[in-house]
Write an enzyme that holds these catalytic residues in place. Sequence first.
Site: not given
Ligand SMILES: *Cc1c(COP(=O)(O)O)cnc(C)c1O
Length: 385
Positions: A182
């Site tokens: 991210k």
């Molecule tokens: C990565 C992601 C999540 C989940 O995030 P985590 O921190 O890995 O639990 C949820 N929604 C979207 C759209 C994502 O890309």
Amino acid sequence: MNVPFYRHSLDASYASRVAKVLDTPFLTSAGVGKEVEAQLAQFFGVPHAALVNSWTNGAVAVLLALGVGRDHEVIVPAMTFIASANVVELVGARPVFVDVDPKTLLMTSDGVRAALTPATRAVIPVHLYGQMCDMLGLRRALADRPDVALIEDCAHCFEGTRDGEGPGLHSDAAIFSFYATKNVTCGEGGTIVTRRADLHELVLQTRLHGMSAGAADRFRNQLYRHWDMARLGTKANLPDLLAILLPPQIETIRERLPQREELAQRYEQALAGTPIRIPGSVPGAVHARHLFPIHVDPRQRDETLVTLNQAGIGATVNYNSVPTLTYYRNRYGYTPADFPVSQSWGEGTLSLPFFPGITTAEQERVIDVLREAVIPRLQTLDQRS
Ligand SMILES: *Cc1c(COP(=O)(O)O)cnc(C)c1O
């Protein structure tokens, strides 16, 4: 030349930050986390932020705090990462999928209005790929439903805005992910941002088993304090060891956005006039440019992936439509015709390598392979059909 799908850009200075936490008695959630929470609240202009160990666990903590569970429905977009819907299943409620806008691939207010029932307790718009949904429109769609919470999935949109406003300003809660790929990352992590003091207080409990006081507070002034448990929680607190990686990234995220924008525009220029499609942009939005997804004829998506991967290019898929994945299809009987926009985008999409540290030579290599090995074949198919 191999080009990875993603490479983080945390340099050696982050090791000394972790070393500082190793010098403290508690490695888990304490003072560092509180400072980062204050920094996050200030960044978003919202009074409360609670760090969590993932978006997923944070969303479960929010749903538990809101009392969402059995017999309740939560509206989620069909085009998203599975986590957006899975958290609803995890608390025993039912995800009600809605199709997305064909141009922007975002959840729409009309879609939500049509899916509301007396059992609806929450709506989870997803700011897919980094563009924000119309939060004011969604708020209006829920104007006469104070029992329905608006929970933003901001996993793709930390620094994006719409009409000058970032996430967290029109929702009950905005949940972010600090997962490895991210835009802001500590490997695994996330945060819940909310304007609601009552919800924040409850989330502080539901992110830590439901305990009435956090572990670090149990020994305030050397005195043990009893805690109680009034509601069920999960284990979602973020350790200081990871939280310490966040402050420099939050400080610089806005000034780093033009770099992502430049990379995106280089791809866009190279793909203009080819059969490759990209999502349309939202007027008035600053795009957080989390991923760079493209769309090809679904009959050629998988061979395109193979072509790229065999050329050493780390392409991947974000995402296949969620309702027709085996679990949801078996459980609720969805068919591809139920969510046609999400389905057809999901069958033809793939994401190109996209991260701030990608070199010009690496990006040129991706574009060369697309031009030489991918686009000529797409054009051939165009003529056949
Ligand atoms: C990565 C992601 C999540 C989940 O995030 P985590 O921190 O890995 O639990 C949820 N929604 C979207 C759209 C994502 O890309």
